[in-house]
Scaffold this motif. Structure first.
Motif, PDB file in Angstrom:
ATOM      1  N   ASN A 419      34.538  35.717  31.796  1.00 41.13           N
ATOM      2  CA  ASN A 419      34.616  34.426  32.478  1.00 41.13           C
ATOM      3  C   ASN A 419      35.976  34.221  33.129  1.00 41.13           C
ATOM      4  OD1 ASN A 419      32.017  33.778  31.746  1.00 41.13           O
ATOM      5  ND2 ASN A 419      32.627  32.648  29.897  1.00 41.13           N
ATOM      6  N   VAL A 420      37.046  34.634  32.449  1.00 41.61           N
ATOM      7  CA  VAL A 420      38.380  34.552  33.053  1.00 41.61           C
ATOM      8  C   VAL A 420      38.437  35.391  34.326  1.00 41.61           C
ATOM      9  CG1 VAL A 420      40.827  35.078  32.711  1.00 41.61           C
ATOM     10  CG2 VAL A 420      39.487  34.099  30.831  1.00 41.61           C
ATOM     11  N   ALA A 421      37.866  36.601  34.256  1.00 38.93           N
ATOM     12  CA  ALA A 421      37.837  37.453  35.437  1.00 38.93           C
ATOM     13  C   ALA A 421      36.993  36.840  36.551  1.00 38.93           C
ATOM     14  CB  ALA A 421      37.289  38.839  35.069  1.00 38.93           C
ATOM     15  N   LEU A 422      35.927  36.125  36.175  1.00 36.96           N
ATOM     16  CA  LEU A 422      35.080  35.478  37.180  1.00 36.96           C
ATOM     17  C   LEU A 422      35.852  34.395  37.924  1.00 36.96           C
ATOM     18  CD1 LEU A 422      32.346  34.905  38.511  1.00 36.96           C
ATOM     19  CD2 LEU A 422      31.787  33.430  36.569  1.00 36.96           C
ATOM     20  N   MET A 423      36.631  33.602  37.210  1.00 36.38           N
ATOM     21  CA  MET A 423      37.426  32.562  37.871  1.00 36.38           C
ATOM     22  C   MET A 423      38.481  33.183  38.786  1.00 36.38           C
ATOM     23  SD  MET A 423      37.800  29.597  34.933  1.00 36.38           S
ATOM     24  CE  MET A 423      38.202  30.700  33.582  1.00 36.38           C
ATOM     25  N   LEU A 424      39.084  34.284  38.329  1.00 38.94           N
ATOM     26  CA  LEU A 424      40.024  35.000  39.205  1.00 38.94           C
ATOM     27  C   LEU A 424      39.305  35.565  40.419  1.00 38.94           C
ATOM     28  CD1 LEU A 424      42.156  36.904  36.529  1.00 38.94           C
ATOM     29  CD2 LEU A 424      42.830  34.888  37.855  1.00 38.94           C
ATOM     30  N   ASN A 425      38.049  35.963  40.238  1.00 41.73           N
ATOM     31  CA  ASN A 425      37.252  36.500  41.336  1.00 41.73           C
ATOM     32  C   ASN A 425      37.062  35.447  42.431  1.00 41.73           C
ATOM     33  OD1 ASN A 425      35.436  37.940  42.915  1.00 41.73           O
ATOM     34  ND2 ASN A 425      33.691  37.481  41.620  1.00 41.73           N
ATOM     35  N   LEU A 525      33.136  42.775  47.224  1.00 40.56           N
ATOM     36  CA  LEU A 525      34.349  43.585  47.033  1.00 40.56           C
ATOM     37  C   LEU A 525      35.185  43.062  45.864  1.00 40.56           C
ATOM     38  CD1 LEU A 525      35.424  44.118  50.768  1.00 40.56           C
ATOM     39  CD2 LEU A 525      34.242  45.732  49.271  1.00 40.56           C
ATOM     40  N   THR A 526      35.383  41.735  45.821  1.00 38.69           N
ATOM     41  CA  THR A 526      36.196  41.188  44.732  1.00 38.69           C
ATOM     42  C   THR A 526      35.467  41.305  43.388  1.00 38.69           C
ATOM     43  OG1 THR A 526      35.313  38.974  45.207  1.00 38.69           O
ATOM     44  CG2 THR A 526      37.399  39.583  46.253  1.00 38.69           C
ATOM     45  N   SER A 527      34.126  41.213  43.396  1.00 39.22           N
ATOM     46  CA  SER A 527      33.372  41.336  42.141  1.00 39.22           C
ATOM     47  C   SER A 527      33.513  42.735  41.554  1.00 39.22           C
ATOM     48  CB  SER A 527      31.895  41.010  42.385  1.00 39.22           C
ATOM     49  OG  SER A 527      31.741  39.673  42.802  1.00 39.22           O
TER      50      SER A 527
END
Length: 553
Positions: A419-425, A525-527
């Motif tokens: 989830n943290v990575a998703l918000m950064l995404n 790309l970011t995902s």
């Protein structure tokens, strides 16, 4: 073992930090927008206390690029214009008349005197006094024609020349009309784009529709009337010899002459030669200025060919007046006091500072080759755009919360890291859109919402693979490492197909379809980056600190 080299960690963290920095201005949209507008105004017109205060609202050391909001989000003006391409035919034949006249003068012994006949049917007609010389006259005029290519690969002449009695009729051929139509539309598109871009609007949509129509959408502009006032002006500047004055516009101007009213002097009409000495197309620059009396004016400069023609004419006509005509109105008609060989001059009149600035903008952008009729116009208010933004924001929040809850409940601590990575995404998506100056529309928001849903696919593949590896009794570090290695090919394959689809949508689509394709492609790309690198780095940080003997995914 589960290890990531130091240099790779620095690169991953650096890319994430850069994306977050470029996304940050969008959280302070109004403040950053005011800063950007003030900085542009200071560069163009100088600093004032108000502009400096607005420019200091955002630190210069931070990025100030914003995601441009489309017409459906910000409000603005929508126009559908029809270009009157038929006008270009008449202008082409008017410019051809001096060449026809000079060519026929070389065979005057055979054709006699030459006189142009005024017409209303878009043709050039020339009457000769000796009808017996018609064959020589037709041959002479046809020699002025040039070959023009066609879609079938053949060539045709640019002119159709015919004769009847003592009158020669010259008109553009069908092939040349088609080529002229295409050039006119291309020139109109480019000039409209230059005019709109130069006055500071953001990301206009300017597209050709059909044979002779242009769609214009400009976000952030006040009304359709304001947009029409800018792009609906042809700004055709010509310098014409003055023949005399007339009592009204209906007076007889004589063959080869036209009558235009004075812009400043009411009831004054000038009789002018139809063929110009130079035109606005010969201009290379135009800037607002002030004359010797401190009144607003516009200075101009010709290119080499225009400067030669202007200098030669002024040298040969010292003491005679000539007219500066803008859109069929005489701005001024000064008397030539001396030759002007430098190719530069000044346009004066009853201008305000705003008038002179806008005229300079129009002259620099160039003249529209033909007038435009506006078939459709709409003004989209900012309130409707704000409603769209709120609806899109709610959709993103609902989708985001649903995904966050699903990941946290399904995968525990690993789901929280995802989830943290998703918000950064999401932050990186906005950072990239800001950096490339992309425009966000409602379909673009839909692309972001879809990306939020798709972003966890890669993490789900990885976590499920780690679960499988844990069942083989391998240690947690080895299970995590193998999970990422064996899920990577499936992640790349699944996202490549979607990225190909987004690319096709971008290449083949237009308007909203392109907006959706851009956000979808950037999101893919970011995902991939966050799933393969960022989430893994977060897990490595946690694993190195806790050193768990067992893990539960």
């Amino acid at each position: 073992m589960l290890q990531i080299p130091l240099w790779k960690r620095v690169v991953i963290l650096g890319v994430v930090l850069l994306g977050v920095l470029y996304a940050m201005p969008n959280a302070f949209y109004s403040r950053v927008e005011a800063h950007n507008d003030a900085a542009a105004a200071i560069e163009a017109a100088g600093a004032t206390p108000e502009r400096e205060a607005a420019a200091s609202a955002w630190p210069d050391v931070l990025p100030s690029s914003l995601v441009n909001l489309g017409l459906d989000l910000r409000g603005g003006a929508h126009l559908l214009a029809e270009v009157q391409v038929d006008q270009v035919y008449a202008a082409r034949l008017d410019s051809l008349w001096p060449d026809v006249r000079d060519a026929l003068r070389e065979v005057r012994d055979e054709v006699g005197t030459i006189r142009r006949v005024d017409t209303e049917d878009g043709t050039l007609r020339v009457r000769i006094s000796q009808a017996g010389g018609m064959a020589a006259a037709l041959e002479t005029v046809r020699a002025l024609s040039q070959p023009v290519g066609t879609l079938t690969g053949g060539t045709q002449s640019t002119l159709d020349v015919s004769g009847s009695g003592d009158t020669i009729t010259v008109q553009l051929s069908e092939a040349e009309r088609a080529a002229t139509d295409d050039r006119t539309m291309r020139q109109s598109l480019e000039i409209i784009r230059r005019r709109i871009d130069e006055v500071g609007t953001r990301e206009p949509t300017i597209q050709r529709q059909g044979e002779d129509r242009i769609l214009i959408q400009v976000p952030g502009i006040g009304s359709a009337e304001e947009l029409k006032a800018l792009i609906g002006t042809t700004a055709q500047l010509t310098f014409l010899p003055v023949v005399g004055q007339a009592a009204s516009a209906e007076a007889d101007a004589g063959p080869g002459n036209i009558i235009h009213p004075s812009l400043d002097e009411e009831g004054v009409f000038y009789i002018l030669e139809r063929s110009p000495v130079v035109t606005g197309e010969d201009l290379t620059d135009a800037q607002p200025a002030f004359d010797q009396n401190g009144r607003p004016s516009v200075t101009f400069r010709f290119g080499p060919s225009g400067a030669r023609a202007f200098g030669q004419y002024t040298a040969e006509n010292v003491g005679n007046p000539f007219a500066i005509v803008l859109d069929e109105e005489v701005i001024s008609a000064p008397v030539i006091r001396e030759a002007i060989p430098g190719g530069s001059g000044q346009i004066t009149g009853n201008f305000t500072v705003e008038d002179s600035t806008q005229l300079a903008v129009l002259l620099r952008a160039g003249a529209l080759p033909a007038e435009m009729t506006f078939l459709e116009e709409r003004t989209i208010g900012p309130e409707l755009g704000q409603d769209s933004i709120e609806a899109g924001r709610i959709a993103c929040i609902v989708a985001g919360i649903a995904v966050l809850l699903f990941m946290a409940l399904s995968y525990g601590w690993f789901g929280i890291l995802a989830n943290v990575a998703l918000m950064l995404n999401v932050a990186m998506i906005f950072g990239i859109l800001s950096a490339i100056g992309a425009t966000l529309t409602l379909p673009g928001i839909a692309g972001i919402v879809l990306t939020i849903g798709m972003a966890v696919d890669a993490n789900v593949l990885v976590f499920e693979r780690i679960r499988e590896e844990l069942k083989t009794a391998r240690g947690p570090a080895r299970a995590i490492e193998l999970g990422y290695e064996r899920a990577q090919s499936a992640i790349v394959d699944a996202n490549i197909t979607t990225f190909i689809t987004a690319t096709i949508l971008f290449l083949m689509g237009s308007g909203p379809v392109r907006g959706f394709a851009i956000t979808l492609g950037v999101g893919i790309l970011t995902s991939i980056f966050t799933a393969i690198f960022v989430t893994r780095l977060l897990i490595v940080f946690w694993f190195e600190r806790r050193r768990p003997k067992t893990i539960e995914v």
